[in-house]
Design an enzyme around this catalytic site. Sequence first.
Site, PDB file in Angstrom:
ATOM      1  N   GLU A   1       1.961  86.369   1.390  1.00  0.00           N
ATOM      2  CA  GLU A   1       1.646  84.962   1.646  1.00  0.00           C
ATOM      3  C   GLU A   1       2.464  84.745   3.000  1.00  0.00           C
ATOM      4  O   GLU A   1       3.571  84.825   3.385  1.00  0.00           O
ATOM      5  CB  GLU A   1       2.568  84.124   0.319  1.00  0.00           C
ATOM      6  CG  GLU A   1       2.519  82.907   0.648  1.00  0.00           C
ATOM      7  CD  GLU A   1       1.554  81.842   1.141  1.00  0.00           C
ATOM      8  OE1 GLU A   1       0.535  82.006   0.350  1.00  0.00           O
ATOM      9  OE2 GLU A   1       1.489  81.538   2.380  1.00  0.00           O
TER      10      GLU A   1
ATOM     11  N   HIS B   1       0.720  83.504  10.812  1.00  0.00           N
ATOM     12  CA  HIS B   1       0.137  82.106  10.629  1.00  0.00           C
ATOM     13  C   HIS B   1      -0.497  81.455  11.968  1.00  0.00           C
ATOM     14  O   HIS B   1      -0.063  82.008  12.782  1.00  0.00           O
ATOM     15  CB  HIS B   1       1.581  81.320  10.369  1.00  0.00           C
ATOM     16  CG  HIS B   1       1.411  79.882   9.863  1.00  0.00           C
ATOM     17  ND1 HIS B   1       1.391  79.057  10.795  1.00  0.00           N
ATOM     18  CD2 HIS B   1       1.250  79.291   8.772  1.00  0.00           C
ATOM     19  CE1 HIS B   1       0.916  77.850  10.209  1.00  0.00           C
ATOM     20  NE2 HIS B   1       0.966  78.107   8.919  1.00  0.00           N
TER      21      HIS B   1
ATOM     22  N   HIS C   1      -2.166  73.090  12.906  1.00  0.00           N
ATOM     23  CA  HIS C   1      -1.724  74.030  12.200  1.00  0.00           C
ATOM     24  C   HIS C   1      -0.779  74.931  12.450  1.00  0.00           C
ATOM     25  O   HIS C   1      -0.870  75.775  13.120  1.00  0.00           O
ATOM     26  CB  HIS C   1      -2.540  74.896  11.250  1.00  0.00           C
ATOM     27  CG  HIS C   1      -2.332  75.454  10.100  1.00  0.00           C
ATOM     28  ND1 HIS C   1      -3.125  76.392   9.441  1.00  0.00           N
ATOM     29  CD2 HIS C   1      -1.264  75.304   9.142  1.00  0.00           C
ATOM     30  CE1 HIS C   1      -2.313  76.822   8.405  1.00  0.00           C
ATOM     31  NE2 HIS C   1      -1.307  76.224   8.191  1.00  0.00           N
TER      32      HIS C   1
ATOM     33  N   HIS D   1       1.075  72.853   5.172  1.00  0.00           N
ATOM     34  CA  HIS D   1       1.337  73.491   3.798  1.00  0.00           C
ATOM     35  C   HIS D   1       2.698  73.479   3.285  1.00  0.00           C
ATOM     36  O   HIS D   1       3.038  74.193   2.482  1.00  0.00           O
ATOM     37  CB  HIS D   1       0.729  75.059   3.683  1.00  0.00           C
ATOM     38  CG  HIS D   1      -0.642  75.264   4.059  1.00  0.00           C
ATOM     39  ND1 HIS D   1      -1.158  75.700   5.357  1.00  0.00           N
ATOM     40  CD2 HIS D   1      -1.750  75.174   3.454  1.00  0.00           C
ATOM     41  CE1 HIS D   1      -2.307  75.682   5.379  1.00  0.00           C
ATOM     42  NE2 HIS D   1      -2.717  75.239   4.153  1.00  0.00           N
TER      43      HIS D   1
END
Length: 130
Positions: A15, A45, A51, A118
């Site tokens: 993740e 990421h 983002h 997120h």
Amino acid sequence: MPLSNHIQSADWKAEKHVPVIECADVVKANEWFEVKVSVGKEIPHPNTTEHHIKWIKLFFMPEGEKFIYDVATFEFNVHGESVAGANQGSVWTHSAAVTWMKVTKPGTLYALAYCNIHGLWESSKQIKVE
Ligand SMILES: [Fe+2]
């Protein structure tokens, strides 16, 4: 609902949002040691204007004590935004930082990271003291 209900956790290898804490497993009492925190070590990421990781905080909870210590906060403040006179951005910060710290007791390091899309993500790492 407590804030802790909104903090997500997972395996950082699977993740991309989970902060990674890298330091020695065993440190010497009262001697400086390096701690690196990052988001996106295994799976990058995006870190774009739209983002990105805004910050990572590092805490330490010594064994046997009641309250946690706020060790460091790392803000990542530029993500390719356009500035006056530029059609497109030309500067980005990577979501990784290094600090040095020392402790006298073993305990647990905690990292907390915030993605603007997120939310909050945490991880921890135990350290021993010799
Ligand atoms: Fe994200």
